[in-house]
Design a protein around this motif. Structure first.
Motif, mmCIF file in Angstrom:
data_model
loop_
_atom_site.group_PDB
_atom_site.id
_atom_site.type_symbol
_atom_site.label_atom_id
_atom_site.label_comp_id
_atom_site.label_asym_id
_atom_site.label_seq_id
_atom_site.Cartn_x
_atom_site.Cartn_y
_atom_site.Cartn_z
ATOM 1 N N ARG A 200 0.787 -0.751 0.558
ATOM 2 C CA ARG A 200 -0.027 -0.246 0.202
ATOM 3 C C ARG A 200 0.999 0.795 -0.050
ATOM 4 N N LEU A 201 1.995 0.981 -0.494
ATOM 5 C CA LEU A 201 2.608 2.238 -0.792
ATOM 6 C C LEU A 201 2.536 3.519 -1.601
ATOM 7 N N HIS A 202 2.859 4.643 -1.644
ATOM 8 C CA HIS A 202 2.625 5.654 -2.958
ATOM 9 C C HIS A 202 3.734 5.614 -3.503
ATOM 10 N N ILE A 203 3.450 6.052 -4.820
ATOM 11 C CA ILE A 203 5.091 6.613 -5.757
ATOM 12 C C ILE A 203 4.890 8.013 -5.139
ATOM 13 N N VAL A 204 6.014 8.933 -4.979
ATOM 14 C CA VAL A 204 5.835 9.806 -4.491
ATOM 15 C C VAL A 204 7.283 10.648 -5.803
ATOM 16 N N GLY A 205 8.110 10.124 -6.618
ATOM 17 C CA GLY A 205 8.942 11.145 -7.227
ATOM 18 C C GLY A 205 9.427 8.856 -8.006
ATOM 19 N N GLU A 206 10.217 9.898 -9.528
ATOM 20 C CA GLU A 206 10.648 8.638 -10.882
ATOM 21 C C GLU A 206 12.139 9.635 -10.441
ATOM 22 N N VAL A 207 12.809 9.089 -10.318
ATOM 23 C CA VAL A 207 14.080 9.468 -11.888
ATOM 24 C C VAL A 207 14.554 8.101 -12.519
ATOM 25 N N GLN A 208 16.008 8.653 -13.402
ATOM 26 C CA GLN A 208 15.338 7.978 -14.688
ATOM 27 C C GLN A 208 17.294 8.013 -14.400
ATOM 28 N N PHE A 209 17.885 6.348 -14.596
ATOM 29 C CA PHE A 209 19.067 6.792 -13.945
ATOM 30 C C PHE A 209 19.883 6.053 -15.434
ATOM 31 N N PRO A 210 20.644 6.805 -15.496
ATOM 32 C CA PRO A 210 21.925 6.114 -17.271
ATOM 33 C C PRO A 210 22.341 5.257 -16.158
ATOM 34 N N VAL A 211 22.681 4.328 -17.137
ATOM 35 C CA VAL A 211 23.077 2.861 -16.911
ATOM 36 C C VAL A 211 23.883 2.458 -17.669
ATOM 37 N N HIS A 212 25.103 2.422 -17.077
ATOM 38 C CA HIS A 212 26.467 1.825 -17.745
ATOM 39 C C HIS A 212 27.310 0.859 -17.011
ATOM 40 N N HIS A 213 27.402 -0.298 -18.070
ATOM 41 C CA HIS A 213 27.967 -1.161 -17.135
ATOM 42 C C HIS A 213 29.336 -1.954 -17.386
ATOM 43 N N CYS A 214 29.397 -2.757 -16.608
ATOM 44 C CA CYS A 214 31.086 -3.212 -16.548
ATOM 45 C C CYS A 214 31.803 -4.541 -16.952
ATOM 46 N N LEU A 215 32.328 -4.944 -17.336
ATOM 47 C CA LEU A 215 32.817 -6.751 -17.022
ATOM 48 C C LEU A 215 33.422 -6.484 -16.158
ATOM 49 N N LEU A 226 37.140 -16.887 -19.462
ATOM 50 C CA LEU A 226 36.031 -16.475 -18.252
ATOM 51 C C LEU A 226 35.112 -17.824 -18.923
ATOM 52 N N ASN A 227 34.366 -18.355 -17.895
ATOM 53 C CA ASN A 227 33.477 -19.668 -18.955
ATOM 54 C C ASN A 227 31.555 -18.920 -17.764
ATOM 55 N N ARG A 228 31.923 -18.128 -16.946
ATOM 56 C CA ARG A 228 30.535 -17.632 -16.469
ATOM 57 C C ARG A 228 30.571 -15.771 -16.386
ATOM 58 N N VAL A 229 29.603 -15.074 -16.731
ATOM 59 C CA VAL A 229 29.225 -14.337 -16.339
ATOM 60 C C VAL A 229 27.760 -14.085 -15.462
ATOM 61 N N ILE A 230 27.909 -13.651 -14.218
ATOM 62 C CA ILE A 230 26.759 -13.773 -12.785
ATOM 63 C C ILE A 230 26.471 -12.359 -13.177
ATOM 64 N N SER A 231 24.806 -11.485 -13.014
ATOM 65 C CA SER A 231 24.626 -10.408 -12.771
ATOM 66 C C SER A 231 23.257 -10.733 -12.557
ATOM 67 N N ASP A 256 20.860 -12.062 -7.749
ATOM 68 C CA ASP A 256 20.217 -10.845 -7.365
ATOM 69 C C ASP A 256 19.876 -9.374 -7.556
ATOM 70 N N ASP A 257 21.674 -8.927 -7.799
ATOM 71 C CA ASP A 257 21.764 -7.877 -8.089
ATOM 72 C C ASP A 257 23.431 -7.887 -8.868
ATOM 73 N N THR A 258 23.543 -6.342 -9.439
ATOM 74 C CA THR A 258 24.051 -6.767 -9.816
ATOM 75 C C THR A 258 25.730 -6.339 -9.413
ATOM 76 N N ALA A 259 25.666 -5.795 -7.974
ATOM 77 C CA ALA A 259 27.150 -5.185 -7.023
ATOM 78 C C ALA A 259 26.781 -6.666 -6.047
ATOM 79 N N ALA A 274 32.716 -13.638 -14.581
ATOM 80 C CA ALA A 274 32.927 -12.338 -14.228
ATOM 81 C C ALA A 274 31.410 -11.586 -14.097
ATOM 82 N N ALA A 275 31.601 -10.862 -13.317
ATOM 83 C CA ALA A 275 30.164 -9.773 -12.957
ATOM 84 C C ALA A 275 29.551 -8.612 -14.014
ATOM 85 N N ILE A 276 28.777 -8.445 -13.946
ATOM 86 C CA ILE A 276 27.855 -7.440 -15.245
ATOM 87 C C ILE A 276 27.570 -6.265 -13.746
#
Ligand SMILES: O=C(O)C(=O)C[C@]1(C(=O)O)C=C[C@@H](O)C=C1
Length: 426
Positions: A200-215, A226-231, A256-259, A274-276
């Motif tokens: 039941r939470l309310h949206i109070v704002g938005e951000v558009q975030f440029p996502v710059h990925h690294c390997l 490398l034989n596996r990439v996880i992200s 679950d998440d990139t970091a 490797a990770a993305i």
């Protein structure tokens, strides 16, 4: 010392003691109030001889939402003992701004509603306290960076699941949650749309975030090893073509998440994986950047929404967006009728998403001659470019209601209008 003002949030009380000074002999009650105000503790004690006006104004300021009891009028001068973080001081030295007269009859009651101030119109707090913002992932995740963009200087609180981030706000452990809802390459993050409806939470704002990925990989590792990439699945989807172009012979695995992927490689000393993730994750977990900017499109953007327990008051002096979710009624062209309520009023829709109607996923329509049709039922999520403070938006929703069996406004909030910079290295 911090100045309290009418614009300060109401303090929260830690102690309130009331006792007659000398029962029935003196016309005063001695009242000690201690309240926590951010990192500082203020306390004021009403002693014998305290002028009523002094007491009233100091109590009004420190206890703006609690009214305390005092027996009778009279007295004058001195008598106020105040302490700030344990240091005694006179109340006159406190940098306090009176907020007005308190009524003659004081009562200890539960906190009264706080008058609205200009700060309530803003999705960000204007007071000095650090806003606690829950996000899914570990430090270095894009959601953490999005929290920082939305609320500079906030205290970002990592959560292991999106569900936990919602609960952190519901249980007052956090003030906001930041939630990715869609990406320009990977599309909608469906699970998060479902969570918006379940909570039941309310949206109070938005951000558009440029996502710059690294390997990222352990220092010294070459991409041939490398034989596996996880992200995170979204990050894998956003780099799908580039991974192939890099000539990597790797399996892709979702985590679950990139970091968290970067942390996992470092913690387990994985030489073949490797990770993305972000460049910041590389720094935090001691990994090297094997390839930079590996998203399939340089203008890769994730849209995050900020969630709070209370909605913000919509305004008309800047561009607003409103997000709704509805299930349309049975009947011919119900969806068309809903959407035309916006079109007739020149309200642009910026997004429409459908999700299974979990309470009633299928509707059976029997026709004795041809059999049983199975219609899938949906929840529709729509974002439109108008504020709920605008009459045209209110009228549109009144009309939408006629063609829907369920309608909820998820939030009306300022649009992210920050200038576009696709090359941002996050
Ligand atoms: O894993 C992260 O770093 C996140 O913040 C999650 C997430 C997502 O859910 O889309 C956020 C932004 C990127 O699009 C990739 C992953």
């Amino acid at each position: 010392m911090k100045a309290l003002s009418p614009y300060s949030p109401a303090p929260s009380f830690t102690t309130l003691i009331r006792r007659p000074s000398f029962p029935r002999l003196l016309p005063f009650h001695s009242v000690a109030v201690q309240c926590a105000y951010g990192p500082e503790t203020f306390s004021v004690q009403n002693g014998v001889g305290l002028s009523r006006a002094d007491w009233q104004s100091s109590c009004a300021i420190l206890a703006s939402n609690v009214v305390s009891e005092q027996q009778s009028a009279g007295g004058g001068g001195g008598g106020v003992v105040a302490s700030v973080n344990g240091h005694k001081t006179n109340v006159e030295n406190l940098n306090l701004v009176p907020i007005g007269k308190i009524s003659d009859t004081y009562q200890i009651t539960k906190p009264q509603p706080k008058p609205l101030t200009i700060t309530d119109f803003s999705p960000a707090p204007m007071h000095g306290e650090k806003l606690r913002v829950a996000y899914q992932g570990v430090p270095g995740a894009y959601s953490e960076a999005a929290a920082g963009k939305a609320y500079p200087n906030c205290e970002a609180i990592p959560c292991d699941q999106f569900e936990v981030a919602f609960q952190a706000v519901e249980l007052w452990i956090a003030d906001r949650a930041v939630l990715p809802v869609e990406n320009s390459l990977g599309g909608s993050i469906h699970r998060n749309y479902d969570l918006l409806l379940r909570h039941r939470l309310h949206i109070v704002g938005e951000v558009q975030f440029p996502v710059h990925h690294c390997l990222l990989a352990l220092p010294g590792v070459r991409k041939e090893y490398l034989n596996r990439v996880i992200s995170h699945p979204q990050a894998l989807a956003q780099c799908e073509l580039t991974l192939t172009k890099l000539g990597l012979n790797v399996t892709r695995e979702a985590v679950d998440d990139t970091a968290g992927a970067a942390e996992y490689i470092a913690a387990n000393n994985l030489l073949n994986t490797a990770a993305i993730a972000s460049a910041r994750a590389a720094e935090l977990y001691g990994l090297q950047v094997i390839a930079d900017g590996i998203q399939d499109d340089s203008s890769n953007v994730t849209r995050f929404v900020m969630l709070a327990r209370d909605p913000i008051i919509p305004r008309t002096d800047r561009p607003f967006k409103t997000s709704i979710v509805f299930a349309h009624d049975k009947g011919t062209s119900a969806l068309f009728k809903v959407l035309s309520a916006f079109a007739f009023r020149n309200i642009s829709l910026t997004k429409i998403e459908s999700r299974p109607h979990r309470n009633c996923p299928i509707r059976l329509v029997d026709d004795a001659n041809v059999g049983t049709a199975k219609h899938f039922e949906y929840m529709f999520y729509v974002d439109f470019e108008a504020s709920m403070a605008e009459t045209r938006a209110q009228n549109a929703l009144a009309e939408v209601q006629e063609f829907t069996s369920f309608l909820r406004v998820l939030g009306s909030y300022p649009m992210d209008m920050t200038p576009w910079s696709p090359s941002g290295g996050h």
